[in-house]
Design a protein around this motif. Structure first.
Motif, PDB file in Angstrom:
ATOM      1  N   VAL A   1     -11.942  17.612  29.059  1.00  0.00           N
ATOM      2  CA  VAL A   1     -12.333  17.971  27.698  1.00  0.00           C
ATOM      3  C   VAL A   1     -13.344  19.116  27.795  1.00  0.00           C
ATOM      4  CG1 VAL A   1     -13.387  17.025  25.587  1.00  0.00           C
ATOM      5  CG2 VAL A   1     -12.051  15.533  27.087  1.00  0.00           C
ATOM      6  N   PRO A   2     -13.279  20.110  26.891  1.00  0.00           N
ATOM      7  CA  PRO A   2     -14.273  21.194  26.974  1.00  0.00           C
ATOM      8  C   PRO A   2     -15.693  20.650  26.817  1.00  0.00           C
ATOM      9  CG  PRO A   2     -12.553  21.710  25.370  1.00  0.00           C
ATOM     10  CD  PRO A   2     -12.354  20.285  25.772  1.00  0.00           C
ATOM     11  N   SER A   3     -16.606  21.082  27.697  1.00  0.00           N
ATOM     12  CA  SER A   3     -18.007  20.674  27.571  1.00  0.00           C
ATOM     13  C   SER A   3     -18.753  21.707  26.733  1.00  0.00           C
ATOM     14  CB  SER A   3     -18.643  20.567  28.962  1.00  0.00           C
ATOM     15  OG  SER A   3     -20.038  20.418  28.827  1.00  0.00           O
ATOM     16  N   GLU A   4     -19.736  21.256  25.945  1.00  0.00           N
ATOM     17  CA  GLU A   4     -20.527  22.205  25.147  1.00  0.00           C
ATOM     18  C   GLU A   4     -21.596  22.876  26.010  1.00  0.00           C
ATOM     19  OE1 GLU A   4     -21.919  19.067  22.441  1.00  0.00           O
ATOM     20  OE2 GLU A   4     -23.978  19.593  23.001  1.00  0.00           O
TER      21      GLU A   4
ATOM     22  N   ARG B   1     -18.522  20.128  33.507  1.00  0.00           N
ATOM     23  CA  ARG B   1     -17.141  19.667  33.289  1.00  0.00           C
ATOM     24  C   ARG B   1     -17.178  18.247  32.737  1.00  0.00           C
ATOM     25  NH1 ARG B   1     -12.815  17.779  36.776  1.00  0.00           N
ATOM     26  NH2 ARG B   1     -14.162  17.974  38.616  1.00  0.00           N
ATOM     27  N   LEU B   2     -16.349  18.031  31.729  1.00  0.00           N
ATOM     28  CA  LEU B   2     -16.286  16.718  31.067  1.00  0.00           C
ATOM     29  C   LEU B   2     -14.869  16.186  31.265  1.00  0.00           C
ATOM     30  CD1 LEU B   2     -17.922  14.865  29.187  1.00  0.00           C
ATOM     31  CD2 LEU B   2     -17.233  16.288  27.270  1.00  0.00           C
ATOM     32  N   MET B   3     -14.756  15.017  31.832  1.00  0.00           N
ATOM     33  CA  MET B   3     -13.399  14.503  32.075  1.00  0.00           C
ATOM     34  C   MET B   3     -13.373  12.980  31.994  1.00  0.00           C
ATOM     35  SD  MET B   3     -13.034  14.825  36.170  1.00  0.00           S
ATOM     36  CE  MET B   3     -13.984  13.801  37.279  1.00  0.00           C
ATOM     37  N   GLU B   4     -12.144  12.474  31.840  1.00  0.00           N
ATOM     38  CA  GLU B   4     -11.958  11.023  31.826  1.00  0.00           C
ATOM     39  C   GLU B   4     -11.233  10.598  33.094  1.00  0.00           C
ATOM     40  OE1 GLU B   4     -11.415  10.299  27.027  1.00  0.00           O
ATOM     41  OE2 GLU B   4      -9.673  10.251  28.332  1.00  0.00           O
ATOM     42  N   THR B   5     -11.698   9.515  33.696  1.00  0.00           N
ATOM     43  CA  THR B   5     -10.978   8.951  34.837  1.00  0.00           C
ATOM     44  C   THR B   5     -10.630   7.499  34.494  1.00  0.00           C
ATOM     45  OG1 THR B   5     -13.144   8.522  35.823  1.00  0.00           O
ATOM     46  CG2 THR B   5     -11.906  10.376  36.692  1.00  0.00           C
ATOM     47  N   TRP B   6      -9.529   7.027  35.059  1.00  0.00           N
ATOM     48  CA  TRP B   6      -9.058   5.665  34.775  1.00  0.00           C
ATOM     49  C   TRP B   6      -9.142   4.821  36.036  1.00  0.00           C
ATOM     50  CZ3 TRP B   6      -7.705   3.898  29.957  1.00  0.00           C
ATOM     51  CH2 TRP B   6      -7.603   4.873  28.958  1.00  0.00           C
ATOM     52  N   HIS B   7      -9.666   3.629  35.885  1.00  0.00           N
ATOM     53  CA  HIS B   7      -9.873   2.740  37.032  1.00  0.00           C
ATOM     54  C   HIS B   7      -9.292   1.361  36.737  1.00  0.00           C
ATOM     55  CE1 HIS B   7     -12.588   5.770  38.548  1.00  0.00           C
ATOM     56  NE2 HIS B   7     -13.219   5.766  37.387  1.00  0.00           N
ATOM     57  N   PRO B   8      -8.889   0.666  37.796  1.00  0.00           N
ATOM     58  CA  PRO B   8      -8.366  -0.692  37.563  1.00  0.00           C
ATOM     59  C   PRO B   8      -9.440  -1.621  37.003  1.00  0.00           C
ATOM     60  CG  PRO B   8      -8.494  -0.185  39.923  1.00  0.00           C
ATOM     61  CD  PRO B   8      -8.804   1.079  39.198  1.00  0.00           C
TER      62      PRO B   8
ATOM     63  N   ARG C   1      -9.659   0.623  32.928  1.00  0.00           N
ATOM     64  CA  ARG C   1     -10.854   0.983  32.162  1.00  0.00           C
ATOM     65  C   ARG C   1     -11.045   2.484  32.288  1.00  0.00           C
ATOM     66  NH1 ARG C   1     -15.049   1.795  35.750  1.00  0.00           N
ATOM     67  NH2 ARG C   1     -14.623   0.963  37.823  1.00  0.00           N
ATOM     68  N   ARG C   2     -11.602   3.056  31.234  1.00  0.00           N
ATOM     69  CA  ARG C   2     -11.777   4.501  31.179  1.00  0.00           C
ATOM     70  C   ARG C   2     -13.242   4.836  31.444  1.00  0.00           C
ATOM     71  NH1 ARG C   2      -9.476   7.510  26.268  1.00  0.00           N
ATOM     72  NH2 ARG C   2      -9.103   5.352  25.690  1.00  0.00           N
ATOM     73  N   ALA C   3     -13.488   5.826  32.301  1.00  0.00           N
ATOM     74  CA  ALA C   3     -14.856   6.307  32.484  1.00  0.00           C
ATOM     75  C   ALA C   3     -14.906   7.761  32.044  1.00  0.00           C
ATOM     76  CB  ALA C   3     -15.271   6.193  33.940  1.00  0.00           C
ATOM     77  N   THR C   4     -15.924   8.119  31.307  1.00  0.00           N
ATOM     78  CA  THR C   4     -16.124   9.521  30.925  1.00  0.00           C
ATOM     79  C   THR C   4     -17.138  10.111  31.891  1.00  0.00           C
ATOM     80  OG1 THR C   4     -15.652   8.979  28.640  1.00  0.00           O
ATOM     81  CG2 THR C   4     -16.818  11.048  29.041  1.00  0.00           C
ATOM     82  N   ASN C   5     -16.750  11.179  32.568  1.00  0.00           N
ATOM     83  CA  ASN C   5     -17.612  11.769  33.600  1.00  0.00           C
ATOM     84  C   ASN C   5     -18.058  13.159  33.156  1.00  0.00           C
ATOM     85  OD1 ASN C   5     -14.931  10.710  35.669  1.00  0.00           O
ATOM     86  ND2 ASN C   5     -16.785   9.534  35.278  1.00  0.00           N
ATOM     87  N   THR C   6     -19.347  13.425  33.262  1.00  0.00           N
ATOM     88  CA  THR C   6     -19.855  14.781  33.028  1.00  0.00           C
ATOM     89  C   THR C   6     -20.436  15.278  34.342  1.00  0.00           C
ATOM     90  OG1 THR C   6     -20.444  14.059  30.809  1.00  0.00           O
ATOM     91  CG2 THR C   6     -21.332  16.176  31.525  1.00  0.00           C
ATOM     92  N   ILE C   7     -19.951  16.427  34.778  1.00  0.00           N
ATOM     93  CA  ILE C   7     -20.379  16.973  36.072  1.00  0.00           C
ATOM     94  C   ILE C   7     -21.074  18.307  35.825  1.00  0.00           C
ATOM     95  CG2 ILE C   7     -19.587  17.803  38.332  1.00  0.00           C
ATOM     96  CD1 ILE C   7     -16.990  15.994  37.359  1.00  0.00           C
TER      97      ILE C   7
ATOM     98  N   LEU D   1     -29.464  19.996  27.893  1.00  0.00           N
ATOM     99  CA  LEU D   1     -29.158  18.685  27.323  1.00  0.00           C
ATOM    100  C   LEU D   1     -28.160  18.857  26.173  1.00  0.00           C
ATOM    101  CD1 LEU D   1     -32.755  17.122  27.302  1.00  0.00           C
ATOM    102  CD2 LEU D   1     -30.943  16.860  29.007  1.00  0.00           C
ATOM    103  N   ALA D   2     -27.373  17.825  25.926  1.00  0.00           N
ATOM    104  CA  ALA D   2     -26.386  17.891  24.845  1.00  0.00           C
ATOM    105  C   ALA D   2     -27.108  17.943  23.502  1.00  0.00           C
ATOM    106  CB  ALA D   2     -25.471  16.672  24.910  1.00  0.00           C
ATOM    107  N   GLN D   3     -26.400  18.462  22.508  1.00  0.00           N
ATOM    108  CA  GLN D   3     -26.907  18.613  21.131  1.00  0.00           C
ATOM    109  C   GLN D   3     -28.157  19.496  21.077  1.00  0.00           C
ATOM    110  OE1 GLN D   3     -26.614  14.915  22.072  1.00  0.00           O
ATOM    111  NE2 GLN D   3     -24.421  15.364  21.786  1.00  0.00           N
ATOM    112  N   GLY D   4     -28.396  20.315  22.115  1.00  0.00           N
ATOM    113  CA  GLY D   4     -29.520  21.243  22.098  1.00  0.00           C
ATOM    114  C   GLY D   4     -30.883  20.593  22.224  1.00  0.00           C
ATOM    115  N   VAL D   5     -30.904  19.346  22.668  1.00  0.00           N
ATOM    116  CA  VAL D   5     -32.189  18.632  22.774  1.00  0.00           C
ATOM    117  C   VAL D   5     -33.071  19.315  23.823  1.00  0.00           C
ATOM    118  CG1 VAL D   5     -33.266  16.448  23.469  1.00  0.00           C
ATOM    119  CG2 VAL D   5     -31.221  16.433  22.013  1.00  0.00           C
ATOM    120  N   ASN D   6     -34.350  19.498  23.469  1.00  0.00           N
ATOM    121  CA  ASN D   6     -35.302  20.095  24.402  1.00  0.00           C
ATOM    122  C   ASN D   6     -36.302  19.018  24.789  1.00  0.00           C
ATOM    123  OD1 ASN D   6     -37.070  21.613  25.789  1.00  0.00           O
ATOM    124  ND2 ASN D   6     -37.369  23.179  24.198  1.00  0.00           N
ATOM    125  N   PHE D   7     -36.383  18.687  26.057  1.00  0.00           N
ATOM    126  CA  PHE D   7     -37.252  17.589  26.497  1.00  0.00           C
ATOM    127  C   PHE D   7     -38.258  18.144  27.500  1.00  0.00           C
ATOM    128  CE2 PHE D   7     -38.158  13.465  28.597  1.00  0.00           C
ATOM    129  CZ  PHE D   7     -38.444  12.730  27.464  1.00  0.00           C
ATOM    130  N   GLY D   8     -39.274  18.736  26.980  1.00  0.00           N
ATOM    131  CA  GLY D   8     -40.333  19.297  27.824  1.00  0.00           C
ATOM    132  C   GLY D   8     -39.888  20.602  28.436  1.00  0.00           C
TER     133      GLY D   8
END
Ligand code: NAD
Length: 517
Positions: free
Chosen positions: A144-147, A152-159, A496-502, A510-517
């Motif tokens: 999936v496109p990352s903002e 990289r944003l992707m889904e992996t499937w596991h037993p 089960r589905r895992a969403t991975n952000t690399i 940070l996502a949504q433009g969050v600024n943390f220090g």
């Protein structure tokens, strides 16, 4: 190799059935766990109505032990590459093809299916193995496109882990294989509790999968068989190590099972009762319709979840439709399901015939008229067996008995004048499994398939309600349970589905433009 039921106490037919079943099991390489008549589970054949064997009874303790073994096996099986898991299923499919007749013979002896339908059930097992082999090389997640730049944003499937399978008597082997072939290529292990009415078929089919596993060098604990009744079923349902419970059976069973699995935050996949209808419109091809209706309503002696139980016919053609169906029903060959030409075999037991008789009495009390069938049929040499003549009942309204699933060959006929009325009648039952419309009018067909049409998981045009292929997802809505098995993307329920952000950048945005220090 043999169960302890003594051959001397059996009728000639039961002696023959027992010998045939044990010979088929021997060809399948299966061992029947013996038990004394008063200690084990009685195996009856609906062909004779008598006990033909007695097998070991597994209880809660044995079930928990089987789950423990499958949970242990999962820790290695999950890391075997999916295409290698697929090869085991490919071999299982080859063994099924080699032993198709042996397994079908057991299905006929225990479930009473005519030979052609029993062979069809085993073919369905072979088909799902083909499907699962392909799946083993095509299970895939999305990217999936990352903002965020450099991410990289992707889904992996596991037993999931251990899949518990509870199955019904009327598909004694196919339903297990739908679940097992898919679950195994997904990397899960399986514990199967078959119907207590069809244990020999289960022993025979499980032996073939064991062989495929062991030949490939894997432990047979990847697939476990529990020969039990309610106690074993309840233990499987309650076991927290069972990540997915796939249960096929009555709505009553589903209502008992679902809250227990939900209560322990497990997943469930339910395939429960159906109350399937067909709408027949004035433009229908009535020759084709008659054939489709008779197969769906009377085939398997009315003992399929997808059996056609309600006919909603336009009032302008109802007399013609009913006359054709009555003629066809009067000629239905009823008898030993092993005999060439037989189309209707026995009911599974006397309890089914009693429920059918009660439903017919209730329908009569509601103003229904039994147009054909409904009585018991005597078959030579099988005085204890329960054969019935499939019934057609003309009903003035969709009363309580029509809204309920009676697991026997009873077809209720009602009429309509406007298609909206037919669809409303069609959907006004608790169940939502399978449905059909017979029409040559494209507008009517599309309306039936639209969001304002049939509310079922399966909706067909110009074929009956039964006889699905494995490529599509199978299952139904409402009190049928909402589960989907077999083809399409049903595999996702076994993983089960895992969403991975690399992050491959040197920054940490940070996502949504969050600024943390
Ligand atoms: P059933 O509900 O009596 O038994 C089904 C299985 O559930 C058996 O293995 C039984 O031992 C087990 N069981 C029953 N109560 C249980 C409980 N409380 N906890 C755990 N396990 C329990 O059904 P049946 O008579 O064997 O089969 C006929 C029914 O199955 C019909 O209603 C039919 O429509 C339905 N069915 C549905 C599908 C489908 O895919 N939707 C397919 C086949 C059959």
């Amino acid at each position: 190799m043999t169960a302890t039921t003594s051959a001397q106490s059996l009728s000639p037919l039961s002696t023959e059935l027992r010998a045939a079943a044990l010979a088929a099991l021997e060809r399948l390489g299966a061992t029947v766990p013996e038990a004394a008549e008063d200690a084990g589970i009685a195996v009856h054949s609906p062909l004779s109505g008598e006990r033909i064997a007695t097998v070991r009874r597994d209880g809660a303790e044995e079930t928990r032990a089987a789950v423990g073994q499958a949970a242990e096996a999962f820790t290695t099986w999950r890391s075997v590459p999916a295409p290698a898991r697929g090869h085991v299923i490919k071999r299982f499919g080859e063994l099924l093809a080699e032993h198709k007749a042996d397994l079908a013979e057991l299905v006929t002896i225990e479930a009473g299916k005519i030979t052609s339908e029993a062979l069809g059930e085993v073919q369905e097992m072979i088909d799902i193995c083909d499907y699962a082999l392909g799946l083993s090389r095509s299970i895939s997640g999305r990217t999936v496109p990352s903002e965020r730049p450099g991410h990289r944003l992707m889904e992996t499937w596991h037993p999931l882990g251990v899949v518990g399978v509870i199955s019904a008597f009327n598909f004694p082997v196919a339903v297990w294989s739908w679940n097992t072939a898919v679950a195994l290529v997904c990397g899960d292990t399986v514990v199967w509790k078959p119907s207590e009415k069809t244990l020999l078929s289960a022993i025979g089919s499980a032996a073939l999968l064991d062989r495929a596993l062991v030949e490939a060098g894997y432990p047979s604990e990847i697939s476990r068989l529990v020969l039990g009744e309610l106690e074993a079923g309840e233990a499987l349902v309650a076991d927290e190590r069972v990540a997915l419970l796939s249960a096929t059976g009555s709505e009553r069973m589903g209502a008992a099972v679902a809250p227990v699995v939900a209560g322990r935050m497990g997943r469930y996949l339910l395939e429960l009762g159906g109350n399937n209808a067909a709408v027949i419109t004035p433009s229908a091809d009535l020759d084709l319709t008659t054939r489709g209706v008779v197969f769906s309503a009377a085939g398997t002696a009315g003992q399929r979840c997808t059996t056609l139980r309600r006919l909603i016919v336009h009032s302008s053609i109802v007399d013609d439709v009913v006359a054709r169906l009555v003629r066809a029903y009067e000629g239905l060959p009823i008898g030993d399901p092993r005999t060439d030409g037989t189309l209707v075999g026995p009911l599974v037991d006397a309890g089914s015939a009693e429920r059918m008789a009660r439903s017919l009495a209730e329908a009569r009390a509601d103003g229904g008229e039994v147009l054909v069938g409904g009585g018991e049929v005597t078959v030579d040499g099988a005085p204890e067996a329960t054969y019935v003549a499939p019934a057609i009942v003309r009903m003035p309204a969709q009363t309580a008995v029509v809204r309920r699933e009676t697991f026997a060959p009873v077809l209720y006929v009602m009429t309509y004048d406007e298609l909206d009325e037919a669809i409303a009648l069609h959907n006004d039952v608790p169940q939502g499994l399978s449905s059909s419309i017979f029409t040559l009018d494209a507008r009517e067909a599309e309306r039936f398939l639209s969001e304002a049409g049939s509310d079922c998981g399966i909706a067909n045009v110009n074929i009956g309600t039964s006889g699905a292929e494995i490529g599509g997802a199978f299952g139904g809505e409402k009190s049928t349970g909402g589960g989907r098995e077999s083809g399409s993307d049903a595999w996702k329920q076994y993983m089960r589905r895992a969403t991975n952000t690399i992050n491959y950048s040197t920054e940490l945005p940070l996502a949504q433009g969050v600024n943390f220090g």
